[in-house]
Design a protein around this motif. Sequence first.
Motif, PDB file in Angstrom:
ATOM      1  N   GLU A 181      12.955  19.062 -12.401  1.00  0.00           N
ATOM      2  CA  GLU A 181      14.062  18.908 -11.454  1.00  0.00           C
ATOM      3  C   GLU A 181      13.662  17.962 -10.323  1.00  0.00           C
ATOM      4  OE1 GLU A 181      15.053  22.896 -10.353  1.00  0.00           O
ATOM      5  OE2 GLU A 181      15.801  23.378 -12.371  1.00  0.00           O
ATOM      6  N   ARG A 182      12.406  18.019  -9.930  1.00  0.00           N
ATOM      7  CA  ARG A 182      11.906  17.140  -8.868  1.00  0.00           C
ATOM      8  C   ARG A 182      11.650  15.717  -9.387  1.00  0.00           C
ATOM      9  NH1 ARG A 182      11.320  22.197  -7.818  1.00  0.00           N
ATOM     10  NH2 ARG A 182      11.159  22.964  -5.666  1.00  0.00           N
ATOM     11  N   PHE A 183      11.162  15.619 -10.628  1.00  0.00           N
ATOM     12  CA  PHE A 183      11.026  14.291 -11.224  1.00  0.00           C
ATOM     13  C   PHE A 183      12.393  13.603 -11.310  1.00  0.00           C
ATOM     14  CE2 PHE A 183       7.127  15.946 -13.732  1.00  0.00           C
ATOM     15  CZ  PHE A 183       6.261  15.551 -12.736  1.00  0.00           C
ATOM     16  N   GLU A 184      13.418  14.363 -11.681  1.00  0.00           N
ATOM     17  CA  GLU A 184      14.764  13.805 -11.792  1.00  0.00           C
ATOM     18  C   GLU A 184      15.241  13.231 -10.459  1.00  0.00           C
ATOM     19  OE1 GLU A 184      17.246  13.831 -14.652  1.00  0.00           O
ATOM     20  OE2 GLU A 184      15.239  13.756 -15.503  1.00  0.00           O
ATOM     21  N   LYS A 185      14.960  13.928  -9.378  1.00  0.00           N
ATOM     22  CA  LYS A 185      15.361  13.440  -8.051  1.00  0.00           C
ATOM     23  C   LYS A 185      14.673  12.114  -7.732  1.00  0.00           C
ATOM     24  CE  LYS A 185      16.380  17.986  -6.064  1.00  0.00           C
ATOM     25  NZ  LYS A 185      15.966  19.031  -5.093  1.00  0.00           N
ATOM     26  N   ASN A 186      13.393  12.031  -8.063  1.00  0.00           N
ATOM     27  CA  ASN A 186      12.660  10.780  -7.837  1.00  0.00           C
ATOM     28  C   ASN A 186      13.229   9.646  -8.674  1.00  0.00           C
ATOM     29  OD1 ASN A 186      10.406  12.587  -6.627  1.00  0.00           O
ATOM     30  ND2 ASN A 186       9.659  10.510  -6.341  1.00  0.00           N
ATOM     31  N   ILE A 187      13.550   9.936  -9.927  1.00  0.00           N
ATOM     32  CA  ILE A 187      14.082   8.921 -10.829  1.00  0.00           C
ATOM     33  C   ILE A 187      15.439   8.421 -10.334  1.00  0.00           C
ATOM     34  CG2 ILE A 187      14.942   8.525 -13.170  1.00  0.00           C
ATOM     35  CD1 ILE A 187      12.697  10.528 -14.091  1.00  0.00           C
ATOM     36  N   THR A 188      16.264   9.329  -9.854  1.00  0.00           N
ATOM     37  CA  THR A 188      17.563   8.941  -9.304  1.00  0.00           C
ATOM     38  C   THR A 188      17.383   8.081  -8.056  1.00  0.00           C
ATOM     39  OG1 THR A 188      18.610  10.957 -10.155  1.00  0.00           O
ATOM     40  CG2 THR A 188      19.732   9.810  -8.360  1.00  0.00           C
ATOM     41  N   LYS A 189      16.469   8.489  -7.196  1.00  0.00           N
ATOM     42  CA  LYS A 189      16.236   7.796  -5.923  1.00  0.00           C
ATOM     43  C   LYS A 189      15.640   6.408  -6.126  1.00  0.00           C
ATOM     44  CE  LYS A 189      12.806   9.199  -3.358  1.00  0.00           C
ATOM     45  NZ  LYS A 189      11.951  10.079  -2.494  1.00  0.00           N
ATOM     46  N   ASN A 190      14.908   6.220  -7.231  1.00  0.00           N
ATOM     47  CA  ASN A 190      14.194   4.956  -7.470  1.00  0.00           C
ATOM     48  C   ASN A 190      14.813   4.111  -8.577  1.00  0.00           C
ATOM     49  OD1 ASN A 190      11.550   4.860  -5.731  1.00  0.00           O
ATOM     50  ND2 ASN A 190      11.752   6.990  -6.402  1.00  0.00           N
ATOM     51  N   GLY A 215      16.090   4.691 -11.507  1.00  0.00           N
ATOM     52  CA  GLY A 215      15.710   4.908 -12.902  1.00  0.00           C
ATOM     53  C   GLY A 215      14.220   4.918 -13.155  1.00  0.00           C
ATOM     54  N   TYR A 216      13.423   4.798 -12.081  1.00  0.00           N
ATOM     55  CA  TYR A 216      11.966   4.829 -12.205  1.00  0.00           C
ATOM     56  C   TYR A 216      11.406   5.941 -11.321  1.00  0.00           C
ATOM     57  CZ  TYR A 216      12.867   0.272 -14.275  1.00  0.00           C
ATOM     58  OH  TYR A 216      13.351  -0.734 -15.071  1.00  0.00           O
ATOM     59  N   LEU A 217      10.144   6.277 -11.522  1.00  0.00           N
ATOM     60  CA  LEU A 217       9.565   7.376 -10.755  1.00  0.00           C
ATOM     61  C   LEU A 217       9.251   7.008  -9.313  1.00  0.00           C
ATOM     62  CD1 LEU A 217       7.073   9.380 -13.011  1.00  0.00           C
ATOM     63  CD2 LEU A 217       9.055  10.267 -11.788  1.00  0.00           C
ATOM     64  N   ALA A 218       8.883   5.743  -9.083  1.00  0.00           N
ATOM     65  CA  ALA A 218       8.461   5.326  -7.742  1.00  0.00           C
ATOM     66  C   ALA A 218       8.698   3.836  -7.566  1.00  0.00           C
ATOM     67  CB  ALA A 218       6.981   5.646  -7.526  1.00  0.00           C
ATOM     68  N   ALA A 219       8.745   3.407  -6.310  1.00  0.00           N
ATOM     69  CA  ALA A 219       8.735   1.977  -5.943  1.00  0.00           C
ATOM     70  C   ALA A 219       9.972   1.203  -6.397  1.00  0.00           C
ATOM     71  CB  ALA A 219       7.467   1.293  -6.463  1.00  0.00           C
ATOM     72  N   ASN A 220      10.992   1.886  -6.893  1.00  0.00           N
ATOM     73  CA  ASN A 220      12.225   1.225  -7.332  1.00  0.00           C
ATOM     74  C   ASN A 220      12.008   0.190  -8.428  1.00  0.00           C
ATOM     75  OD1 ASN A 220      14.485   2.289  -5.619  1.00  0.00           O
ATOM     76  ND2 ASN A 220      13.081   1.640  -4.000  1.00  0.00           N
ATOM     77  N   LYS A 221      10.947   0.359  -9.207  1.00  0.00           N
ATOM     78  CA  LYS A 221      10.678  -0.604 -10.275  1.00  0.00           C
ATOM     79  C   LYS A 221       9.732   0.025 -11.296  1.00  0.00           C
ATOM     80  CE  LYS A 221       6.531  -2.825  -8.451  1.00  0.00           C
ATOM     81  NZ  LYS A 221       5.813  -4.112  -8.350  1.00  0.00           N
ATOM     82  N   GLU A 265       0.820  -1.218   0.000  1.00  0.00           N
ATOM     83  CA  GLU A 265       0.000   0.000   0.000  1.00  0.00           C
ATOM     84  C   GLU A 265       0.852   1.266   0.000  1.00  0.00           C
ATOM     85  OE1 GLU A 265      -3.267   0.215  -0.606  1.00  0.00           O
ATOM     86  OE2 GLU A 265      -2.982  -1.913  -0.985  1.00  0.00           O
ATOM     87  N   TRP A 266       2.019   1.228   0.642  1.00  0.00           N
ATOM     88  CA  TRP A 266       2.872   2.420   0.644  1.00  0.00           C
ATOM     89  C   TRP A 266       3.393   2.717  -0.761  1.00  0.00           C
ATOM     90  CZ3 TRP A 266       3.303   6.336   3.822  1.00  0.00           C
ATOM     91  CH2 TRP A 266       4.289   7.295   3.540  1.00  0.00           C
ATOM     92  N   GLN A 267       3.823   1.678  -1.457  1.00  0.00           N
ATOM     93  CA  GLN A 267       4.273   1.889  -2.837  1.00  0.00           C
ATOM     94  C   GLN A 267       3.140   2.422  -3.700  1.00  0.00           C
ATOM     95  OE1 GLN A 267       6.224  -1.502  -4.571  1.00  0.00           O
ATOM     96  NE2 GLN A 267       8.056  -1.258  -3.324  1.00  0.00           N
ATOM     97  N   ASN A 268       1.940   1.920  -3.493  1.00  0.00           N
ATOM     98  CA  ASN A 268       0.799   2.433  -4.261  1.00  0.00           C
ATOM     99  C   ASN A 268       0.531   3.894  -3.933  1.00  0.00           C
ATOM    100  OD1 ASN A 268       0.104   0.181  -5.861  1.00  0.00           O
ATOM    101  ND2 ASN A 268      -0.914  -0.794  -4.126  1.00  0.00           N
ATOM    102  N   LEU A 269       0.745   4.275  -2.681  1.00  0.00           N
ATOM    103  CA  LEU A 269       0.612   5.687  -2.305  1.00  0.00           C
ATOM    104  C   LEU A 269       1.641   6.528  -3.042  1.00  0.00           C
ATOM    105  CD1 LEU A 269      -0.442   8.037  -0.585  1.00  0.00           C
ATOM    106  CD2 LEU A 269       1.070   7.258   1.255  1.00  0.00           C
ATOM    107  N   GLU A 270       2.882   6.081  -3.085  1.00  0.00           N
ATOM    108  CA  GLU A 270       3.934   6.807  -3.805  1.00  0.00           C
ATOM    109  C   GLU A 270       3.575   6.956  -5.288  1.00  0.00           C
ATOM    110  OE1 GLU A 270       7.411   4.378  -3.096  1.00  0.00           O
ATOM    111  OE2 GLU A 270       8.105   5.726  -1.505  1.00  0.00           O
ATOM    112  N   ILE A 271       3.105   5.869  -5.876  1.00  0.00           N
ATOM    113  CA  ILE A 271       2.736   5.878  -7.299  1.00  0.00           C
ATOM    114  C   ILE A 271       1.585   6.857  -7.538  1.00  0.00           C
ATOM    115  CG2 ILE A 271       1.726   4.474  -9.144  1.00  0.00           C
ATOM    116  CD1 ILE A 271       3.259   2.066  -7.810  1.00  0.00           C
ATOM    117  N   ASP A 272       0.558   6.780  -6.700  1.00  0.00           N
ATOM    118  CA  ASP A 272      -0.595   7.671  -6.848  1.00  0.00           C
ATOM    119  C   ASP A 272      -0.198   9.129  -6.678  1.00  0.00           C
ATOM    120  OD1 ASP A 272      -2.303   5.580  -7.350  1.00  0.00           O
ATOM    121  OD2 ASP A 272      -3.170   5.532  -5.330  1.00  0.00           O
ATOM    122  N   ALA A 273       0.688   9.403  -5.719  1.00  0.00           N
ATOM    123  CA  ALA A 273       1.129  10.785  -5.480  1.00  0.00           C
ATOM    124  C   ALA A 273       1.847  11.342  -6.706  1.00  0.00           C
ATOM    125  CB  ALA A 273       2.033  10.843  -4.255  1.00  0.00           C
ATOM    126  N   LEU A 274       2.682  10.521  -7.339  1.00  0.00           N
ATOM    127  CA  LEU A 274       3.383  10.966  -8.550  1.00  0.00           C
ATOM    128  C   LEU A 274       2.412  11.154  -9.701  1.00  0.00           C
ATOM    129  CD1 LEU A 274       6.438  11.528  -9.065  1.00  0.00           C
ATOM    130  CD2 LEU A 274       6.006  10.298  -6.948  1.00  0.00           C
TER     131      LEU A 274
END
Length: 203
Positions: A131-140, A142-148, A82-91
């Motif tokens: 710039e904020r999308f880039e930070k998410n992509i780096t953190k995950n 190469g993806y926007l959320a959930a590391n996948k 559910e947390w990953q789904n929250l991250e995905i929905d927020a993005l």
Amino acid sequence: MPDIKVTYFNGRGLGELIRYLLKYGDIDFEDIRIEMDNWPALKASTPFGQLPLYEENGKVASQSLAIARYIAKKVNLAGDDEWQNLEIDALADTLTDFRLKLYPFYHESDPEKKEALKQTLLSETVPYYFERFEKNITKNNGYLAANKLTWVDFFFATSLDSLTRILGVNVGEKYEGSSKLKKKVEELPAIKTWIASRPETPF
């Protein structure tokens, strides 16, 4: 197999996300495209006067992101918890916020005002979000959320495609992570095949 129909205008826009997800999942569907001239006569017959529509075995749903979430679960592009789904929905909601900021430019008819809006988008709005999308992509990784790979990456790729077509500028090329993610989605075999075969449309 369920009887599935996707109804949208004869373009990409918000309908393309649904098409991508179905193609990725190798789910057959009828791709119904409505010409703009025919839309006024059909509008009142839709649930809330808008497209896209998703029909499965005679049941109809609207709202592109709700439809995307539903399909994502079928094709294993949702989060693992559910947390990953929250991250995905927020993005996804953030992408929607960004897309809404394009509307004044898209609908402006005065050339001078339109150009001024374009410059504001390119100098302020796009950098703020990307710039904020880039930070998410780096953190995950190469993806926007959930590391996948998830459905929000498909939404990002189709949104970036729309942005480029609307502004006439490839805004993603300045942002390495964003460009790579879009390419990663578009190089998926099912998506690559769809892109090569889909109709050429004005938007």
